[in-house]
Design an enzyme around this catalytic site. Sequence first.
Site, PDB file in Angstrom:
ATOM      1  N   LYS A  54       2.318 -10.270 -35.222  1.00  0.00           N
ATOM      2  CA  LYS A  54       3.466 -10.183 -34.319  1.00  0.00           C
ATOM      3  C   LYS A  54       3.573  -8.765 -33.778  1.00  0.00           C
ATOM      4  CE  LYS A  54       8.496 -10.638 -33.968  1.00  0.00           C
ATOM      5  NZ  LYS A  54       9.774 -11.011 -34.626  1.00  0.00           N
ATOM      6  N   GLU A 104      22.831  -6.952 -34.499  1.00  0.00           N
ATOM      7  CA  GLU A 104      21.987  -7.113 -35.690  1.00  0.00           C
ATOM      8  C   GLU A 104      22.326  -6.138 -36.810  1.00  0.00           C
ATOM      9  OE1 GLU A 104      17.309  -7.857 -36.878  1.00  0.00           O
ATOM     10  OE2 GLU A 104      17.846  -7.365 -34.812  1.00  0.00           O
ATOM     11  N   GLY A 121      13.861 -14.551 -32.528  1.00  0.00           N
ATOM     12  CA  GLY A 121      13.827 -15.828 -31.831  1.00  0.00           C
ATOM     13  C   GLY A 121      15.062 -15.927 -30.967  1.00  0.00           C
TER      14      GLY A 121
END
Length: 299
Positions: A54, A104, A121
């Site tokens: 990733k 976050e 996501g």
Amino acid sequence: MYNSYVKEPRDAFIEQVTSDNFAIKNKTRITSETHFKKSVSSALSAFDHLTIEKIVLSQSLEVEFEHPQPPLRMARHLMNKNPHAYTFAIPVANGHVLLGASPELLLSRQGNQVVSNPLAGSARRTNDEQLNSKNAENLQQSSKDNYEHRFVVDNIARNLAPHCCHLSISEQPHILETSSMLHLSSIFTGQLRQGAADALNLALDLHPTPAVCGTPTDLAKNFIIENENYDRHYYTGLVGWMDSKGNGEWVVTIRCGLLFDNRMTLYAGAGIVKGSDADAEWHETESKLQTILGAFSAN
């Protein structure tokens, strides 16, 4: 949950700010769409030849306002638009101010209790609630987005578990909504071992997660440095606080910008994994810019 790192009483932030002038004069691309998409293609190729799984790639945009902007006034407005975010306005080097509304929470410690709420996501949030429900359902069922999210969950579990005598994780990701986005979100809650590190050092053990860099970390970081065409500065870093007992909260510096006088540099990123589409990832970063850009251009 109300959160802010701007040092004014909460009531001061929920006042109406319709008199504020946030008129935008110019927008200048630091990262072109072509460059971003080329980097995504390079990342997809790297997955076939290297052990990278990733990579988080980002773009940057400079906004010029008609007038110099007082950072606290901008922070008030951001808080009004994003009441559940972690809003911050922090003086940094050379007279700049790091300003943002992050969704976050990397880590919170209160006594022996610890919480982490990683996001990975994403899908765009609109003004159409029916469409939002459909987008949220598609996001929860997306194999690509769940694959991307799993990297972050596994990484935090691996790094946080040694500090805990008990650690629980959401059975499956739920949807967290912001002003402009829908995110897959997992929640970690744990009980720390006796003598565990303070909030900052716990956060540093987790940072950077695959949500902002990629995995493996070193390979993803090197790819970002070689392929992004600008310096991230404070973007994807940490902001927060800690008291003398080691309690505190640290959040990831996303949905943010670097303000100086009447200019502000904005940032937005997207996680690239096998199966990612360059057009879709570009549009995701454009949507994420709307947390700040949309809040002020609407005026």
